[in-house]
Design a protein around this motif. Structure first.
Motif, PDB file in Angstrom:
ATOM      1  N   ASP A 197      -9.629   5.705 -15.746  1.00 23.46           N
ATOM      2  CA  ASP A 197     -10.960   5.873 -15.396  1.00 23.46           C
ATOM      3  C   ASP A 197     -11.178   5.978 -13.880  1.00 23.46           C
ATOM      4  OD1 ASP A 197     -11.229   3.483 -14.289  1.00 23.46           O
ATOM      5  OD2 ASP A 197     -12.404   2.810 -16.160  1.00 23.46           O
ATOM      6  N   ALA A 198     -12.210   6.388 -13.484  1.00 27.10           N
ATOM      7  CA  ALA A 198     -12.690   6.669 -12.229  1.00 27.10           C
ATOM      8  C   ALA A 198     -12.493   5.445 -11.204  1.00 27.10           C
ATOM      9  CB  ALA A 198     -14.116   7.025 -11.955  1.00 27.10           C
ATOM     10  N   LYS A 199     -12.182   4.191 -11.769  1.00 25.71           N
ATOM     11  CA  LYS A 199     -11.883   3.014 -11.235  1.00 25.71           C
ATOM     12  C   LYS A 199     -10.407   2.820 -11.115  1.00 25.71           C
ATOM     13  CE  LYS A 199     -16.513   0.692 -10.649  1.00 25.71           C
ATOM     14  NZ  LYS A 199     -17.048  -0.784 -11.027  1.00 25.71           N
TER      15      LYS A 199
ATOM     16  N   THR B 297      -4.377   1.092  -5.647  1.00 22.98           N
ATOM     17  CA  THR B 297      -5.705   0.316  -5.610  1.00 22.98           C
ATOM     18  C   THR B 297      -5.524  -1.187  -5.784  1.00 22.98           C
ATOM     19  OG1 THR B 297      -5.933   0.020  -8.185  1.00 22.98           O
ATOM     20  CG2 THR B 297      -6.677   2.193  -7.079  1.00 22.98           C
ATOM     21  N   GLY B 298      -4.503  -1.664  -6.176  1.00 26.95           N
ATOM     22  CA  GLY B 298      -4.354  -3.003  -6.181  1.00 26.95           C
ATOM     23  C   GLY B 298      -4.530  -3.617  -7.634  1.00 26.95           C
TER      24      GLY B 298
ATOM     25  N   TYR C 198     -12.182   2.326  -3.533  1.00 29.74           N
ATOM     26  CA  TYR C 198     -11.730   2.650  -4.571  1.00 29.74           C
ATOM     27  C   TYR C 198     -10.983   1.542  -5.315  1.00 29.74           C
ATOM     28  CZ  TYR C 198     -11.959   7.374  -2.445  1.00 29.74           C
ATOM     29  OH  TYR C 198     -12.402   8.436  -1.860  1.00 29.74           O
ATOM     30  N   GLY C 199     -10.778   1.757  -6.680  1.00 29.83           N
ATOM     31  CA  GLY C 199     -10.539   0.614  -7.579  1.00 29.83           C
ATOM     32  C   GLY C 199     -11.408  -0.163  -8.002  1.00 29.83           C
TER      33      GLY C 199
ATOM     34  N   ALA D  97      -3.411  -7.693  -2.949  1.00 21.68           N
ATOM     35  CA  ALA D  97      -4.138  -7.500  -1.694  1.00 21.68           C
ATOM     36  C   ALA D  97      -3.994  -6.062  -1.051  1.00 21.68           C
ATOM     37  CB  ALA D  97      -3.580  -8.494  -0.768  1.00 21.68           C
ATOM     38  N   VAL D  98      -4.862  -5.358  -1.914  1.00 21.63           N
ATOM     39  CA  VAL D  98      -4.854  -3.827  -1.323  1.00 21.63           C
ATOM     40  C   VAL D  98      -6.313  -3.284  -1.333  1.00 21.63           C
ATOM     41  CG1 VAL D  98      -4.397  -1.502  -2.305  1.00 21.63           C
ATOM     42  CG2 VAL D  98      -2.506  -3.192  -2.238  1.00 21.63           C
TER      43      VAL D  98
END
Length: 386
Positions: A119-121, A149-150, A294-295, A304-305
């Protein structure tokens, strides 16, 4: 210089890693290629590294730890060694090209592939796994954590799904090894593929695959093994079965030192420290004008991103300014994960990835926050942080 690119390579490493590599050049020969002291010293180091990896990943038999050049090498071995034309494989849009491209090649050879959307996340719907099942489904191949995104996938749930339906489960632990919890037995992982130069603090050119005792992987490469030299076929005993050629002994010595640091410090402590730094940065830039994150920041588990963009600015240009004007090293672009960028809507712009290490400091985080605020101020005016 401030290094925030640990998801690519852990440039910041325990000092004993470098020391171990240097000492290996003075004290070790080829493992398994003789009974003289230098060969035996190398063999002992390789064995100790296998044992540490088996303990870290919950693998019952250290002999099933097979070394490779990196996670890409390991994933190619696992994918081509388990699946064949006619098989159906399930994967996700979170994947790195080290998973996607071997699967695409296998698809060209007659396999069938289902890629579950994000999805968008950047999150995958777990119900999609069941919907993707076919009579010829043979396995699932997926990352444990996105390098973009992590966000982490619930590999325990996915492993249970694979157990229920008798499927192979291949996990790409490039971003998670040494950071997130991995227990191959409890999470029903058939083959775990890892690299040494990220969360394990080892040198580049190290990695491998951990293969459960009831799983057989066809070797991708055959050749010298140090044993059974008169056989036409490569030996089938593990780990030799998947280790053609001489191992990177100096690299493995460094990897062992990294693993010993993790054991002494505590994987959970390392993860908590890194996530604390990431959260400090995330909070510090979240309200800066033009910043887009993002994410899924509320994901139950993550690495840790922090992935971001600044307005409509090209991610590569932002990363260049951070490096040249502020001495901050990040990673911009597509991150070898094209389907994730499609899901996030960042194919054209890319994004800037900050990835943090146990060895980063709060002062470095605050410097980066200040840099983002200044860049925003250049674009939108001095009131940008408000």
């Amino acid at each position: 210089m401030i290094y925030f690119d640990a998801a690519a390579t852990s440039f910041l490493k325990p000092p004993q890693v470098k020391q171990a590599v240097c000492e290996a050049f003075d004290t070790m020969g080829s493992p398994g290629r003789g009974a003289h002291p230098l060969s035996l010293a190398a063999s002992r180091t390789v064995l100790q590294c296998r044992e540490q990896l088996a303990q870290l990943f919950g693998l019952p038999d250290p002999a099933r730890v097979c070394f490779a050049h990196n996670a890409t090498d390991a994933l190619n071995t696992a994918i081509f060694g388990l699946f064949a034309p006619g098989d159906h494989i399930i994967t996700t849009a979170l994947e790195h090209n080290s998973v996607l491209r071997p699967l695409y090649r296998l698809e060209e050879q007659g396999a069938q592939l289902t890629i579950l959307p994000a999805d968008a996340k950047g999150c995958v719907n777990m119900e999609d796994f069941a919907r993707a099942l076919r009579p010829n489904t043979r396995g699932v191949v997926c990352t444990q954590a996105s390098n973009v995104t992590g966000n982490a996938l619930p590999i325990g749930q996915i492993g249970a799904f694979c157990r229920e339906h008798g499927l192979y489960f291949v996990v790409d632990a490039s971003q998670s090894a040494g950071v997130l919890e991995i227990d191959m037995v409890r999470q029903n992982i058939s083959v775990l593929c890892f690299t040494g130069h990220k969360g394990l603090f080892g040198p580049q050119g190290t990695g491998g695959l951990c293969v459960m005792p009831d799983i057989e992987v066809r070797p991708l490469k055959v050749g010298g093994s140090g044993v059974y030299s008169f056989m036409h076929h490569h030996p089938s005993d593990y780990p030799t079965a998947l280790e053609a050629g001489t191992l990177n002994t100096a690299g493995i010595a460094g990897l062992l030192a990294g693993l010993e640091f993790i054991a002494a410090t505590g994987r959970e402590n390392i993860h908590a420290r890194e996530e604390q730094l990431a959260q400090r940065f995330r909070i510090g830039i979240a309200q800066v004008r033009g910043v887009r994150l993002y994410g899924d920041e509320h994901a139950p588990e993550r690495t840790a991103v922090v992935a971001m963009n600044l307005g409509d600015e090209d991610a590569g240009e932002v990363a260049d300014v951070l490096a040249q004007d502020y001495g901050i090293c990040t990673r911009a672009g597509a991150h070898c994960a094209p389907l994730m960028h499609q899901a996030l809507g960042t194919v054209e712009q890319g994004l800037v990835r900050f990835s943090f290490s146990y060895f980063n400091t709060e002062d470095e985080i605050d410097t980066a926050i200040g840099a983002i605020r200044e860049l925003s101020g250049r674009l939108y005016g001095e009131d940008a942080p408000c």
